[in-house]
Motif scaffolding. Structure first.
Motif, short mmCIF file in Angstrom:
data_model
loop_
_atom_site.label_atom_id
_atom_site.label_comp_id
_atom_site.label_asym_id
_atom_site.label_seq_id
_atom_site.Cartn_x
_atom_site.Cartn_y
_atom_site.Cartn_z
N ARG A 1 0.84 -1.21 0.00
CA ARG A 1 0.00 0.00 0.00
C ARG A 1 0.87 1.25 0.00
O ARG A 1 0.60 2.22 -0.72
CB ARG A 1 -0.94 0.00 1.21
N PHE A 2 1.90 1.22 0.83
CA PHE A 2 2.79 2.37 0.93
C PHE A 2 3.48 2.63 -0.41
O PHE A 2 3.58 3.78 -0.87
CB PHE A 2 3.82 2.13 2.03
N TYR A 3 3.96 1.57 -1.02
CA TYR A 3 4.66 1.70 -2.30
C TYR A 3 3.74 2.29 -3.36
O TYR A 3 4.11 3.23 -4.08
CB TYR A 3 5.19 0.34 -2.75
N ASP A 4 2.53 1.73 -3.47
CA ASP A 4 1.59 2.22 -4.48
C ASP A 4 1.25 3.69 -4.26
O ASP A 4 1.06 4.45 -5.22
CB ASP A 4 0.31 1.38 -4.46
N ALA A 5 1.16 4.09 -2.99
CA ALA A 5 0.78 5.47 -2.68
C ALA A 5 1.90 6.47 -2.95
O ALA A 5 1.64 7.59 -3.41
CB ALA A 5 0.35 5.57 -1.21
N PHE A 6 3.16 6.07 -2.69
CA PHE A 6 4.24 7.05 -2.72
C PHE A 6 5.27 6.86 -3.83
O PHE A 6 6.12 7.75 -4.04
CB PHE A 6 4.96 7.07 -1.37
N ALA A 7 5.22 5.75 -4.55
CA ALA A 7 6.20 5.55 -5.62
C ALA A 7 6.17 6.67 -6.67
O ALA A 7 7.23 7.14 -7.11
CB ALA A 7 6.00 4.19 -6.28
N PRO A 8 4.99 7.14 -7.10
CA PRO A 8 4.99 8.24 -8.08
C PRO A 8 5.70 9.49 -7.57
O PRO A 8 6.45 10.14 -8.30
CB PRO A 8 3.50 8.50 -8.32
N MET A 9 5.45 9.83 -6.30
CA MET A 9 6.10 11.02 -5.73
C MET A 9 7.61 10.84 -5.64
O MET A 9 8.38 11.74 -6.01
CB MET A 9 5.54 11.29 -4.33
N GLU B 1 18.20 6.68 -13.98
CA GLU B 1 18.80 6.97 -12.67
C GLU B 1 17.70 7.20 -11.63
O GLU B 1 17.82 6.76 -10.48
CB GLU B 1 19.71 8.20 -12.77
N ALA B 2 16.65 7.88 -12.04
CA ALA B 2 15.54 8.15 -11.12
C ALA B 2 14.88 6.86 -10.69
O ALA B 2 14.50 6.69 -9.52
CB ALA B 2 14.52 9.08 -11.78
N GLU B 3 14.73 5.92 -11.61
CA GLU B 3 14.14 4.62 -11.27
C GLU B 3 15.02 3.89 -10.26
O GLU B 3 14.52 3.27 -9.32
CB GLU B 3 13.96 3.79 -12.53
N ASP B 4 16.35 3.95 -10.45
CA ASP B 4 17.27 3.33 -9.49
C ASP B 4 17.08 3.91 -8.10
O ASP B 4 16.99 3.18 -7.10
CB ASP B 4 18.72 3.54 -9.94
N VAL B 5 17.03 5.23 -8.02
CA VAL B 5 16.88 5.89 -6.73
C VAL B 5 15.55 5.51 -6.09
O VAL B 5 15.47 5.26 -4.88
CB VAL B 5 17.00 7.42 -6.87
N GLY C 1 7.92 15.64 11.31
CA GLY C 1 7.53 16.02 9.96
C GLY C 1 6.64 14.96 9.32
O GLY C 1 6.43 13.87 9.87
N SER C 2 6.14 15.29 8.14
CA SER C 2 5.24 14.39 7.43
C SER C 2 6.00 13.23 6.81
O SER C 2 7.22 13.26 6.67
CB SER C 2 4.52 15.17 6.33
N VAL C 3 5.24 12.21 6.41
CA VAL C 3 5.84 11.08 5.71
C VAL C 3 6.46 11.56 4.39
O VAL C 3 7.54 11.11 4.00
CB VAL C 3 4.78 10.00 5.44
N GLU C 4 5.77 12.48 3.71
CA GLU C 4 6.29 13.00 2.45
C GLU C 4 7.65 13.67 2.65
O GLU C 4 8.58 13.47 1.85
CB GLU C 4 5.30 14.01 1.84
N ARG D 1 15.22 11.37 2.06
CA ARG D 1 15.92 10.17 1.57
C ARG D 1 16.16 10.22 0.07
O ARG D 1 17.21 9.81 -0.42
CB ARG D 1 15.13 8.92 1.97
N VAL D 2 15.19 10.72 -0.66
CA VAL D 2 15.36 10.85 -2.11
C VAL D 2 16.51 11.80 -2.42
O VAL D 2 17.39 11.50 -3.25
CB VAL D 2 14.06 11.36 -2.77
N ARG D 3 16.52 12.94 -1.74
CA ARG D 3 17.57 13.93 -2.02
C ARG D 3 18.94 13.37 -1.68
O ARG D 3 19.91 13.56 -2.43
CB ARG D 3 17.32 15.20 -1.22
N SER D 4 19.05 12.65 -0.57
CA SER D 4 20.33 12.08 -0.17
C SER D 4 20.84 11.09 -1.21
O SER D 4 22.01 11.13 -1.60
CB SER D 4 20.18 11.40 1.19
#
Length: 205
Positions: free
Chosen positions: A22-30, A44-48, A68-71, A77-80
């Motif tokens: 559920r978490f993956y489906d909700a947040f993978a696009p973001m 590269e974005a797909e790898d990250v 802070g929020s989950v987002e 983590r994405v930026r890192s």
């Protein structure tokens, strides 16, 4: 979002595959969108994206809603991860300019699964596309073995799963991935393209 992603993270930390899905489906696009924003490169974005969700499995219990929020937690983590990749690209570019030794293959090291080894003979973009069509946990397991080249033990530690579970995820993931690739190849052949060798022999060649 009516659901509560913070609760999903608690459940993921307790080992819930359903919560992770559920978490993956909700947040993978973001996560993918942010990755592509930083890297300007779809692959590269797909790898990250995949790396971040492997980290989610490992660190779901560290999320603190008071900070802070989950987002926002995911965005950090994405930026890192993205910055790590950009720095690596800069080092590689510097080595190329100075004539550094880049002879070591991306595929250095021996993959633990003989079937995963066969991925080397297929186009990586085709593999990535097919990975998007299998269940998230299987995708994470195959990604960890195929792209990150982690051992079963290393992947089990990252995914917070028993080694036996990881092996099963890889095994079922390979089966589903093979089916997806065969389906894609059949469509390609029907449209006048050349089928890959495993379409004719049933083997990964």
């Amino acid at each position: 979002m009516e659901e509560h992603p913070a609760e999903w993270l608690k459940e993921i930390a307790e080992g819930s595959a359903a919560a992770f899905n559920r978490f993956y489906d909700a947040f993978a696009p973001m996560v993918y969108r942010l990755s592509e924003h930083w890297l300007k490169d779809a692959l590269e974005a797909e790898d990250v994206c995949q790396e971040v969700f492997i980290e989610v499995m490992q660190k779901a219990g560290q999320y603190d809603p008071e900070r802070g929020s989950v987002e926002a937690w995911l965005a950090v983590r994405v930026r890192s991860r993205a910055m790590d990749r950009l720095r690596k690209k800069q080092r590689v570019a510097a080595m190329e300019q100075t004539g550094g030794d880049l002879s070591e293959s991306h595929w250095a090291g021996q993959l633990e699964s003989a079937e995963l080894e066969a991925f080397r003979h297929l186009d990586r973009e085709r593999i990535r596309h097919a990975l998007g069509s299998i269940p998230p946990l299987q995708r994470m397991a195959l990604y960890g073995s195929y792209i990150m080249q982690l051992s079963h033990r290393e992947l089990a530690d990252k995914m917070q799963k028993p080694v036996g579970t990881v092996k099963s995820l890889i095994r079922y993931g390979i089966r589903n991935l093979r089916g997806q690739l065969q389906e894609n190849q059949a469509k390609q052949a029907a449209n006048g393209g050349e089928p890959h060798a495993f379409m004719e022999t049933g083997n990964w060649e």
